[in-house]
Design a protein around this motif. Structure first.
Motif, PDB file in Angstrom:
ATOM      1  N   GLU A  44       0.828  -1.203   0.000  1.00  0.00           N
ATOM      2  CA  GLU A  44       0.000   0.000   0.000  1.00  0.00           C
ATOM      3  C   GLU A  44       0.865   1.256   0.000  1.00  0.00           C
ATOM      4  O   GLU A  44       0.465   2.298  -0.523  1.00  0.00           O
ATOM      5  CB  GLU A  44      -0.948  -0.027   1.205  1.00  0.00           C
ATOM      6  N   ALA A  47       1.401   1.723  -3.509  1.00  0.00           N
ATOM      7  CA  ALA A  47       0.156   2.131  -4.175  1.00  0.00           C
ATOM      8  C   ALA A  47      -0.113   3.617  -3.948  1.00  0.00           C
ATOM      9  O   ALA A  47      -0.459   4.347  -4.888  1.00  0.00           O
ATOM     10  CB  ALA A  47      -1.016   1.292  -3.662  1.00  0.00           C
ATOM     11  N   ASN A  50       2.354   5.677  -5.885  1.00  0.00           N
ATOM     12  CA  ASN A  50       1.984   5.705  -7.306  1.00  0.00           C
ATOM     13  C   ASN A  50       0.928   6.775  -7.567  1.00  0.00           C
ATOM     14  O   ASN A  50       1.002   7.516  -8.553  1.00  0.00           O
ATOM     15  CB  ASN A  50       1.421   4.348  -7.748  1.00  0.00           C
ATOM     16  N   LEU A  53       2.443  10.165  -7.421  1.00  0.00           N
ATOM     17  CA  LEU A  53       3.220  10.477  -8.628  1.00  0.00           C
ATOM     18  C   LEU A  53       2.315  10.811  -9.812  1.00  0.00           C
ATOM     19  O   LEU A  53       2.633  11.692 -10.612  1.00  0.00           O
ATOM     20  CB  LEU A  53       4.144   9.309  -8.973  1.00  0.00           C
ATOM     21  N   TYR A 143      -8.344   4.511 -12.099  1.00  0.00           N
ATOM     22  CA  TYR A 143      -7.741   3.487 -11.237  1.00  0.00           C
ATOM     23  C   TYR A 143      -7.673   3.958  -9.779  1.00  0.00           C
ATOM     24  O   TYR A 143      -7.941   3.178  -8.859  1.00  0.00           O
ATOM     25  CB  TYR A 143      -6.339   3.099 -11.726  1.00  0.00           C
ATOM     26  N   GLU A 146     -10.955   3.422  -8.189  1.00  0.00           N
ATOM     27  CA  GLU A 146     -11.222   1.999  -7.976  1.00  0.00           C
ATOM     28  C   GLU A 146     -10.490   1.496  -6.723  1.00  0.00           C
ATOM     29  O   GLU A 146     -11.081   0.851  -5.861  1.00  0.00           O
ATOM     30  CB  GLU A 146     -10.705   1.238  -9.197  1.00  0.00           C
ATOM     31  N   HIS A 147      -9.217   1.815  -6.654  1.00  0.00           N
ATOM     32  CA  HIS A 147      -8.399   1.354  -5.533  1.00  0.00           C
ATOM     33  C   HIS A 147      -8.885   1.958  -4.214  1.00  0.00           C
ATOM     34  O   HIS A 147      -9.036   1.252  -3.215  1.00  0.00           O
ATOM     35  CB  HIS A 147      -6.938   1.738  -5.789  1.00  0.00           C
ATOM     36  N   GLU A 150     -12.238   0.533  -2.976  1.00  0.00           N
ATOM     37  CA  GLU A 150     -12.072  -0.774  -2.324  1.00  0.00           C
ATOM     38  C   GLU A 150     -11.677  -0.583  -0.862  1.00  0.00           C
ATOM     39  O   GLU A 150     -12.156  -1.284   0.029  1.00  0.00           O
ATOM     40  CB  GLU A 150     -11.006  -1.602  -3.043  1.00  0.00           C
ATOM     41  N   TRP A 151     -10.782   0.368  -0.628  1.00  0.00           N
ATOM     42  CA  TRP A 151     -10.326   0.616   0.746  1.00  0.00           C
ATOM     43  C   TRP A 151     -11.417   1.228   1.606  1.00  0.00           C
ATOM     44  O   TRP A 151     -11.588   0.848   2.773  1.00  0.00           O
ATOM     45  CB  TRP A 151      -9.089   1.525   0.742  1.00  0.00           C
TER      46      TRP A 151
ATOM     47  N   TRP B   7      -1.586 -10.346   6.341  1.00  0.00           N
ATOM     48  CA  TRP B   7      -2.441 -10.695   5.212  1.00  0.00           C
ATOM     49  C   TRP B   7      -1.869 -11.914   4.512  1.00  0.00           C
ATOM     50  O   TRP B   7      -0.663 -12.133   4.513  1.00  0.00           O
ATOM     51  CB  TRP B   7      -2.474  -9.547   4.214  1.00  0.00           C
ATOM     52  N   LYS B  34      -9.267  -9.220  -4.842  1.00  0.00           N
ATOM     53  CA  LYS B  34      -9.396  -7.967  -5.589  1.00  0.00           C
ATOM     54  C   LYS B  34      -8.222  -7.030  -5.270  1.00  0.00           C
ATOM     55  O   LYS B  34      -7.615  -6.447  -6.171  1.00  0.00           O
ATOM     56  CB  LYS B  34     -10.717  -7.297  -5.217  1.00  0.00           C
ATOM     57  N   LEU B  35      -7.936  -6.898  -3.982  1.00  0.00           N
ATOM     58  CA  LEU B  35      -6.822  -6.025  -3.604  1.00  0.00           C
ATOM     59  C   LEU B  35      -5.480  -6.654  -3.979  1.00  0.00           C
ATOM     60  O   LEU B  35      -4.521  -5.946  -4.261  1.00  0.00           O
ATOM     61  CB  LEU B  35      -6.876  -5.689  -2.113  1.00  0.00           C
ATOM     62  N   GLN B  38      -4.797  -5.472  -7.353  1.00  0.00           N
ATOM     63  CA  GLN B  38      -4.395  -4.061  -7.357  1.00  0.00           C
ATOM     64  C   GLN B  38      -2.973  -3.894  -6.813  1.00  0.00           C
ATOM     65  O   GLN B  38      -2.182  -3.121  -7.350  1.00  0.00           O
ATOM     66  CB  GLN B  38      -5.379  -3.230  -6.531  1.00  0.00           C
ATOM     67  N   MET B  39      -2.671  -4.631  -5.749  1.00  0.00           N
ATOM     68  CA  MET B  39      -1.325  -4.546  -5.185  1.00  0.00           C
ATOM     69  C   MET B  39      -0.289  -5.027  -6.207  1.00  0.00           C
ATOM     70  O   MET B  39       0.779  -4.433  -6.356  1.00  0.00           O
ATOM     71  CB  MET B  39      -1.209  -5.415  -3.926  1.00  0.00           C
ATOM     72  N   ARG B  41      -0.592  -4.966  -9.414  1.00  0.00           N
ATOM     73  CA  ARG B  41      -0.499  -3.916 -10.431  1.00  0.00           C
ATOM     74  C   ARG B  41       0.437  -2.811  -9.966  1.00  0.00           C
ATOM     75  O   ARG B  41       1.290  -2.326 -10.709  1.00  0.00           O
ATOM     76  CB  ARG B  41      -1.904  -3.370 -10.702  1.00  0.00           C
ATOM     77  N   ASP B  42       0.272  -2.394  -8.698  1.00  0.00           N
ATOM     78  CA  ASP B  42       1.054  -1.263  -8.204  1.00  0.00           C
ATOM     79  C   ASP B  42       2.509  -1.624  -7.933  1.00  0.00           C
ATOM     80  O   ASP B  42       3.391  -0.778  -8.016  1.00  0.00           O
ATOM     81  CB  ASP B  42       0.400  -0.698  -6.931  1.00  0.00           C
ATOM     82  N   ARG B  46       4.703  -1.089 -12.587  1.00  0.00           N
ATOM     83  CA  ARG B  46       4.881   0.371 -12.560  1.00  0.00           C
ATOM     84  C   ARG B  46       5.647   0.862 -13.769  1.00  0.00           C
ATOM     85  O   ARG B  46       5.605   2.030 -14.101  1.00  0.00           O
ATOM     86  CB  ARG B  46       5.644   0.788 -11.297  1.00  0.00           C
TER      87      ARG B  46
END
Lengths: 259, 96
Positions: A44, A47, A50, A53, A143, A146-147, A150-151, B7, B34-35, B38-39, B41-42, B46
């Motif tokens: 995170e 994330a 990102n 940035l 994005y 979306e992220h 979710e949180w 986790w 789902k996360l 995303q994780m 992806r991040d 990059r």
């Protein structure tokens, strides 16, 4: 009013319209970057960085564009690092302290959702540069939303502790949301000239994007209060000065320095 | 959540370009699928490393036992005839 003064008047409004969007991205990027190295977990942390940035990239494009509109020789760096507090036109929401993780996530979600509904009509802007920046930013923001959604759902509908913190964050942040949809004469002039939408027109789409997420997160939306923050008018909370002091100190101590 | 209050771990597979296979890129911790996507992806795309991501719960991967390596893989050492290069082709099919 002859054509020349009409044009320069619109330039001033056009410039402020762009700066309000640019400064929103810049200040939120700075806030989010405070989490770099402090995220709750490595994944995170990356994330959030990102997202910071991406926001910084938007700010750079928008500030460079603002510098050209202004035509006084100021580039993105001059606008970011050498303006004073009263010249920043970001909404107050993005300059508020990060608080805990819940408040950080929720604030970023509320603002990213506003950006998301802004980029769509900006695609049709008569300012082709602004339309191009919107087209690029739209994918990033999609994005982010979306992220962050979710949180918000996991925090709000999570443990008793995470719910309480997220609900408290919503109570703290909610009064600052109204400013995102408060149009003034600059916005009206920019809208009339086809530069971009008046913020007031974005409310319905924002509600449609945000309220279902808050509902799924079992968060209660606080009642609307008469309070209006005024960051977009250059009148800021007590927090922006400190943020700028940190953000600008290096550039001001070493003018023109390069890596 | 595991007993360490962490986790769960997910293995990440990235397809770098259309037409190529997904390749193992590493792993991430994430609370759910789902996360985890995303994780992944991040953390792993990059720098434009991918066009598609798979995530798999690490505990769902069945792995061969490193202790059985000799029994599993050594017998293949002297089976050179399983390689196509073992066979000499007639000149007529040299461009096969």
């Amino acid at each position: 009013m002859n054509e020349t003064t009409d044009h320069s008047a619109l330039c001033a409004e056009h410039l402020r319209y762009v700066l309000r969007i640019a400064d929103g991205s810049l200040i939120l990027a700075q806030r989010l970057s405070e989490w770099c190295g402090h995220g709750p977990v490595l994944e995170e942390d990356i994330a959030l960085t990102n997202i910071a940035l991406d926001l910084l990239g938007q700010a750079r494009l928008l500030l460079s564009h603002a510098g050209r509109l202004e035509d006084r020789g100021r580039d993105e760096d001059a606008l970011a690092y050498l303006r004073d507090e009263g010249d920043f036109l970001n909404p107050t929401l993005v300059e508020l302290p990060n608080g805990d993780f819940a408040q950080t996530i929720l604030r970023t979600f509320l603002y990213a959702s506003w950006q998301q509904v802004l980029w769509e009509p900006l695609l049709e802007s008569r300012d082709p540069t602004l339309a191009a920046i919107a087209a690029k930013s739209r994918k990033e923001t999609r994005y982010h939303c979306e992220h962050l959604a979710e949180w918000v759902i996991r925090l709000g509908d999570g443990t008793a502790e995470s719910h309480a913190r997220t609900q408290a964050a919503l109570h703290y942040l909610h009064p600052y949301v109204a400013e995102l949809f408060a149009s003034d004469a600059d916005d009206a002039a920019a809208a009339a000239a086809g530069i971009g939408p008046e913020p007031a027109t974005l409310r319905t789409a924002w509600d449609a994007a945000v309220l279902p997420v808050l509902a799924e997160a079992t968060l209660e939306v606080p009642p609307v209060t008469p309070f209006r923050s005024t960051g977009r008018l250059g009148r800021h909370s007590e927090y922006l000065g400190f943020l700028l002091a940190e953000m600008q100190s290096l550039a001001r101590a070493h003018p023109g320095a390069t890596w | 959540m595991s007993k360490h209050n962490e986790w769960p771990l997910w293995e990440v597979f990235i397809r770098s370009r259309n037409g190529l296979d997904h390749k193992h890129a590493g792993s991430v911790h994430a609370p759910d699928a789902k996360l985890a996507l995303q994780m992944a992806r991040d953390v792993y795309t990059r720098r434009q490393e991918g066009v598609s991501i798979w995530v798999v719960p690490s505990d769902q991967i069945v792995a061969s036992d490193p202790g059985e390596k000799a029994a599993y893989f050594d017998p293949m050492e002297d089976k050179v005839y399983r390689h196509p290069t073992f066979y000499e082709l007639p000149d007529e099919v040299n461009h096969m």
